[in-house]
Design an enzyme around this catalytic site. Structure first.
Site, PDB file in Angstrom:
ATOM      1  N   LYS A  50      -1.548  10.342  -2.762  1.00  0.00           N
ATOM      2  CA  LYS A  50      -0.447   9.591  -2.133  1.00  0.00           C
ATOM      3  C   LYS A  50      -0.031  10.229  -0.812  1.00  0.00           C
ATOM      4  O   LYS A  50       0.679   9.611  -0.019  1.00  0.00           O
ATOM      5  CB  LYS A  50       0.744   9.497  -3.092  1.00  0.00           C
ATOM      6  CG  LYS A  50       0.506   8.468  -4.173  1.00  0.00           C
ATOM      7  CD  LYS A  50       1.763   8.163  -4.961  1.00  0.00           C
ATOM      8  CE  LYS A  50       1.485   7.082  -6.002  1.00  0.00           C
ATOM      9  NZ  LYS A  50       2.610   6.940  -6.929  1.00  0.00           N
ATOM     10  N   HIS A 102      -5.402   5.656 -13.719  1.00  0.00           N
ATOM     11  CA  HIS A 102      -4.991   4.245 -13.597  1.00  0.00           C
ATOM     12  C   HIS A 102      -5.972   3.294 -14.266  1.00  0.00           C
ATOM     13  O   HIS A 102      -5.882   2.071 -14.071  1.00  0.00           O
ATOM     14  CB  HIS A 102      -4.797   3.862 -12.132  1.00  0.00           C
ATOM     15  CG  HIS A 102      -3.524   4.427 -11.563  1.00  0.00           C
ATOM     16  ND1 HIS A 102      -2.270   3.998 -11.958  1.00  0.00           N
ATOM     17  CD2 HIS A 102      -3.314   5.417 -10.651  1.00  0.00           C
ATOM     18  CE1 HIS A 102      -1.343   4.692 -11.301  1.00  0.00           C
ATOM     19  NE2 HIS A 102      -1.948   5.556 -10.509  1.00  0.00           N
TER      20      HIS A 102
HETATM   21 FE   LIG Z   1      -1.259   7.374  -9.584  1.00  0.00          FE
END
Ligand SMILES: [Fe+2]
Length: 180
Positions: A50, A102
């Site tokens: 991220k 995920h």
């Molecule tokens: Fe993640």
């Protein structure tokens, strides 16, 4: 710890809680203390990619467009790319977790759409703990959910997002913890 500076920029408290929960779940499942440690260390890095996602997207209060959703999903490949220069068993565990946290039990996750036990166990463990902590926490786009609602949601995702055996074990840990 390597990459400490990156964890500082990201939400290190979320990373730490996901790591602690993942270790509890791994221990409850009977994994060796060596593996519990690897999962705990590796889980700290689950969202490290991220760092390469625009802040405007990370802090967005709005529902993502299709394009934004796809960009957000790329944190998995960015994470792998950041970790690719590192070696050693902790970093190997971290890479497994980054690439698989995920994925969904029903095969509808990303990046590969793996199904069931094809998803590495470490990723299946971290997936539940990650969603649990995200729902319990305030986010730019949502308030923190009450614990009962979070547990109902986790339960509802057994065999959908999550491994049913792990979901049951996770709920047991939380109930035991909450009962103390
Ligand atoms: Fe993640």
């Amino acid at each position: 710890m390597i990459l400490e500076n990156v964890l500082n920029i990201l939400d290190r408290y979320h990373a730490r809680r996901v790591s602690d929960l993942s270790m509890s779940l791994a221990r409850h499942l009977g994994l060796s203390e060596r593996e519990v440690g690897l999962i705990g260390q590796g889980a700290l890095y689950h969202d490290i990619g991220k760092i390469a996602i625009p802040t405007s997207l990370l802090e967005s209060k709005d529902k993502f467009s299709e394009e934004e959703r796809r960009l957000m999903q790329r944190h998995v490949e960015y994470g792998l790319s950041i970790l690719s220069v590192y070696t050693g068993e902790v970093m190997e565990a971290a890479k497994v977790i980054v690439v698989s946290h995920h994925e969904r039990w029903d095969g509808q996750g990303y990046p590969y759409g793996l199904m069931g036990e094809k998803i590495p166990l470490y990723g299946r463990i971290v997936a539940i703990c990650d969603v649990f902590d995200a729902l319990c926490s305030e986010r730019p786009y949502k308030a923190a959910w009450p614990l009962g609602q979070v547990l109902d949601y986790i339960k509802s995702q057994s065999e959908k997002a999550f491994d049913p055996r792990l979901t049951e074990a996770f709920l047991q840990i939380i109930y035991e913890g909450a009962a103390v």
